[in-house]
Design a protein around this motif. Structure first.
Motif, short mmCIF file in Angstrom:
data_model
loop_
_atom_site.label_atom_id
_atom_site.label_comp_id
_atom_site.label_asym_id
_atom_site.label_seq_id
_atom_site.Cartn_x
_atom_site.Cartn_y
_atom_site.Cartn_z
N ASP A 39 0.82 -1.21 0.00
CA ASP A 39 0.00 0.00 0.00
C ASP A 39 0.86 1.27 0.00
O ASP A 39 0.36 2.36 0.20
CB ASP A 39 -0.91 0.01 1.23
N THR A 40 2.17 1.12 -0.22
CA THR A 40 3.10 2.25 -0.23
C THR A 40 3.77 2.33 -1.60
O THR A 40 4.16 1.31 -2.16
CB THR A 40 4.18 2.07 0.86
N ASP A 44 5.34 8.30 -2.66
CA ASP A 44 5.05 8.74 -1.30
C ASP A 44 6.31 9.24 -0.60
O ASP A 44 6.27 10.17 0.20
CB ASP A 44 4.41 7.61 -0.49
N ASN A 97 -2.26 2.06 7.39
CA ASN A 97 -3.09 2.73 6.38
C ASN A 97 -4.49 3.05 6.89
O ASN A 97 -5.24 3.75 6.22
CB ASN A 97 -3.15 1.93 5.08
N ASN A 100 -4.76 6.70 6.94
CA ASN A 100 -5.05 7.29 5.62
C ASN A 100 -6.54 7.25 5.33
O ASN A 100 -7.13 8.21 4.82
CB ASN A 100 -4.29 6.55 4.53
N ILE A 114 -0.47 10.01 3.81
CA ILE A 114 0.25 8.90 3.17
C ILE A 114 1.75 9.09 3.26
O ILE A 114 2.50 8.14 3.53
CB ILE A 114 -0.21 8.75 1.71
N THR A 117 2.83 8.32 6.83
CA THR A 117 2.80 6.88 7.08
C THR A 117 4.00 6.19 6.47
O THR A 117 4.64 5.34 7.10
CB THR A 117 1.51 6.27 6.52
N PRO A 325 -7.21 6.69 -0.10
CA PRO A 325 -6.28 5.64 0.31
C PRO A 325 -6.50 4.40 -0.53
O PRO A 325 -7.62 4.04 -0.85
CB PRO A 325 -6.62 5.42 1.79
#
Length: 332
Positions: A39-40, A44, A97, A100, A114, A117, A325
């Motif tokens: 999820d990254t 970012d 997350n 987010n 984001i 994180t 997100p």
């Protein structure tokens, strides 16, 4: 003490896992952190460079201000050693997350959320183990337990680097090389891994429910207080660095909503003889979701102020368009 001394001691809780369960736990841990990395995105991290002062202030509040206040809270409430370790462990973990998702719901600055994180998860690989040992040393009860389990922070750094760093790097690589596959996988990987972790916790503590019930009230009071302080510190940090209203909302969730899934991972990996640590992390995660959704829903019903005082300071980089997100899962 919050409880009479005659009550069963939560410091004596143990999560009994056989060799097979320990292997499964390590695999689940790797899958869980792999899911976080899916999820990254690399962009970012580039966004971090655009707002270094804000990111630095958020990280300082997370790893210095919040742990210091947590130690003070554990001393004021006079909680047991394992409860203090659990509270410090949770607050030294980065956001997941879920922060987010809550920021998006609250009409906050999702791009900032984001970026925060991503930065905090990278920093956590090296900082979290040392921070946990250093801050626990300031609580006599927690320090005594850590000495009993012979926790070496540098050994923990190496273990966490392997346990967190390798799966996280692998997830970043998969997300970069095969974005379509990672978009599909992240819907299921992180939530499924968290469910398995919770089942392991429940199974390990199943025979000690009387002790858990006895200490539920005391632990709940500490967690509610700590969660409230975390949200207030996040809100205050956003105001202190003069963020516009959407940024204040994002900072509130970044510091107030912890990655309790990661805390459970570390509790199982390093404090399996102190079941109270995992109990705190699990209960924290439940309350975290409740308060996070409540605050996000309240903010969602309030329009974002557009008065000049909330405008971006002169010379600041242009805002990135908001983006939701990634993925519908609320994995932590």
């Amino acid at each position: 003490m919050l409880l009479a001394s005659a009550a069963p001691d939560i410091d004596h809780l143990q999560i009994e896992l056989g060799d097979g369960f320990q292997l499964v736990t390590k695999i689940v841990i790797a899958v869980f952190l792999f899911g976080i990395a899916l999820d990254t995105r690399l962009e970012d991290f580039r966004a971090v460079a655009r707002r270094p002062g804000v990111i630095a202030a958020g990280l300082a509040a997370q790893y210095v201000v919040m742990p210091a206040l947590t130690v003070l809270l554990t001393l004021v409430l006079d909680v047991r050693g394992s409860v203090a370790i659990g509270m410090i462990l949770v607050v030294c973990c980065p956001a997941g997350n879920l922060s987010n998702i809550l920021t998006h719901r609250a009409r906050g600055d999702v791009a900032l959320s984001i970026s925060m994180t991503a930065a905090s998860n990278v920093v956590a690989v090296a900082v979290t183990p040392v921070a946990v040992a250093a801050w626990c040393a300031l609580n006599p009860a927690a320090d005594a337990l850590l000495r009993d389990v012979h926790l070496d922070p540098w050994d923990m750094v190496v273990d966490v680097a392997l346990l967190i760093g390798v799966p996280f790097a692998a997830g970043l690589l998969v997300g970069w090389r095969w974005p379509a596959a990672s978009a599909w996988a992240r819907r299921f990987v992180e939530p499924a891994a968290l469910v398995l972790l919770l089942l392991i916790i429940v199974g390990g503590l199943a025979g000690q429910l009387n002790t858990l019930v006895t200490y539920l009230g005391a632990v709940a009071v500490a967690i509610v207080a700590q969660n409230l302080v975390s949200l207030l510190v996040g809100y205050g940090t956003g105001r202190a660095v003069r963020l516009p209203e959407p940024g204040v909302r994002a900072m509130t969730f970044e510091l107030g909503v912890r990655n309790t899934g990661l805390a459970l991972v570390l509790a199982l990996g390093f404090f399996d003889d102190l079941g109270g640590v995992a109990f705190v992390a699990a209960l924290w995660g439940l309350w975290d979701v409740i308060t996070g959704l409540a605050v996000a829903t309240w903010w969602r019903r309030r329009p974002v102020p557009t008065r000049p005082a909330d405008a971006a300071p002169p010379g600041s980089p242009p805002r990135r368009p908001r983006r939701s997100p990634r993925g519908p899962g609320a994995g932590r």
